[in-house]
Enzyme design. Structure first.
Site, PDB file in Angstrom:
ATOM      1  N   SER A 203       0.809  -1.222   0.000  1.00 57.76           N
ATOM      2  CA  SER A 203       0.000   0.000   0.000  1.00 57.76           C
ATOM      3  C   SER A 203       0.844   1.275   0.000  1.00 57.76           C
ATOM      4  O   SER A 203       0.350   2.347  -0.351  1.00 57.76           O
ATOM      5  CB  SER A 203      -0.944   0.015   1.202  1.00 57.76           C
ATOM      6  OG  SER A 203      -0.225   0.166   2.406  1.00 57.76           O
ATOM      7  N   LYS A 251       0.803   4.658   6.672  1.00 55.95           N
ATOM      8  CA  LYS A 251       0.317   5.542   5.603  1.00 55.95           C
ATOM      9  C   LYS A 251       1.074   6.868   5.684  1.00 55.95           C
ATOM     10  O   LYS A 251       1.910   7.084   6.554  1.00 55.95           O
ATOM     11  CB  LYS A 251      -1.193   5.805   5.735  1.00 55.95           C
ATOM     12  CG  LYS A 251      -2.073   4.557   5.781  1.00 55.95           C
ATOM     13  CD  LYS A 251      -2.031   3.745   4.502  1.00 55.95           C
ATOM     14  CE  LYS A 251      -2.886   2.477   4.648  1.00 55.95           C
ATOM     15  NZ  LYS A 251      -2.696   1.559   3.501  1.00 55.95           N
TER      16      LYS A 251
END
Length: 343
Positions: A203, A251
């Site tokens: 990701s 993230k």
């Protein structure tokens, strides 16, 4: 007359001390400076954002080699001053209490086996090994292993002569305890300041790849900034959408409290201003518009925008869920680099 195994005991604390005891001051000072530089440079290279981990590991490996050399060197410096007096480098026929102290520091109980006190040696050895195991699970027990080592060293020494002067061995036992305690608490101190994580997904590609190992700083005063790479616990909204949530996610912070985030035409806009991003795998192929980000909440996205489970799906991230800021890839070696935003 100087004792070669007392020199070894001093050098066990730090390279060069045994050489100073042997009155070879130049060699002792050189070893102290060299070892300090190797350890300092090695640790900086491994843990600092810009340091080269491979070089750091080499420096630390050399430091280990210097440490081992220093032990033999300290022993032989004094031994060769009067080999006919000392007779044996490893004292077997004529027992040496400082040899018992040295091997007790390696593993409590060994000095007592050397002194023919096998039962007490077995008790100390077993207790030491158990304490080493227990302190992994309960950190206040970190005091036990250096305490046992100090007691074992002291008792092994006086086992050879109950009438021997105890001032020096008392000082030695105290130093063994305090140095051992310091060494035991160094990893605990490091653990309070940083953590290590392994990336489980793509990701954050291309910034982070699956299997990358990263250092994450743990600072209670950390103020999240735009484009920081962070590790966080899943929010309640994330848990509702993921039946098997991970313990941690990684993230990048995009939106700050009081801002709006708009994704349109493959570009991220902050309050209507396009955000410059040179770390993306590809531009997002979706559109999104957030409400004003509430206080103490953040909007986070993965760098692999089209394959990331992030704020454009599950919403804002509360500040209290942020574990820390990722600042460096430390493994594999070919991917070592800083993750700090230097813009």
């Amino acid at each position: 007359m100087k004792d070669p195994w007392l020199a070894v005991n001093l050098s066990l604390f730090f390279p060069g001390l045994g050489q100073l005891y042997a009155t070879n001051f130049i060699r002792g000072i050189i070893l102290i400076i060299l070892q300090s530089l190797l350890i300092g440079t090695g640790l900086w290279s491994v843990f600092s954002p810009e340091g080269d981990v491979a070089s750091g590991l080499i420096y630390l490996a050399i430091a280990i080699g210097v440490y081992i050399f220093n032990l033999f060197d300290a022993l032989l410096l004094i031994y060769y001053q009067a080999p006919e007096v000392y007779q044996e480098r490893i004292p077997r026929k004529v027992k040496n209490p400082w040899f018992a102290v040295a091997i007790s520091r390696i593993l409590p109980g060994l000095g007592h086996f050397y002194a023919n006190q096998s039962v007490l040696g077995l008790i100390l050895m077993t207790t030491s090994l158990i304490s080493l195991r227990l302190q992994v699970f309960y950190w206040p027990l970190l005091i036990l292993s250096p305490l046992i080592a100090a007691i074992a060293a002291y008792h092994a020494y006086i086992s050879f002569s109950r009438t021997a002067k105890r001032t020096l061995i008392s000082l030695m036992a105290g130093a063994i305890f305090f140095v051992g305690l310091l060494i035991n608490y160094i990893p605990k101190g490091i653990d309070q300041r940083l953590a290590m994580f392994i990336l489980p997904s793509q990701s954050m590609h291309p910034t982070l790849e699956t299997g990358d190992r990263i250092f994450v700083g743990k600072d209670q005063n950390y103020q999240p900034q735009r484009q920081d790479v962070i590790v966080f616990h899943p929010s309640e909204e994330l848990k509702e959408l993921d039946q098997n949530p991970a313990d941690y996610y990684t993230k990048r912070i995009i939106g700050l409290p009081g801002e709006t985030v708009t994704i349109e035409g493959g570009i991220v806009y902050i309050n209507g201003t396009p955000l410059v991003e040179d770390y993306l795998a590809e531009n997002p192929d979706y559109e999104f518009k957030s409400p004003v980000i509430p206080a103490n909440q953040y909007f986070v996205l993965g760098d692999n925008r089209n394959d990331s489970f992030d704020s454009h799906i599950w919403g804002m991230l509360p500040r209290e869920n942020i574990y820390g800021k990722a600042y460096k890839i430390y493994w594999p070696l070919q991917r070592v680099r800083s993750l700090l935003n230097t813009d």
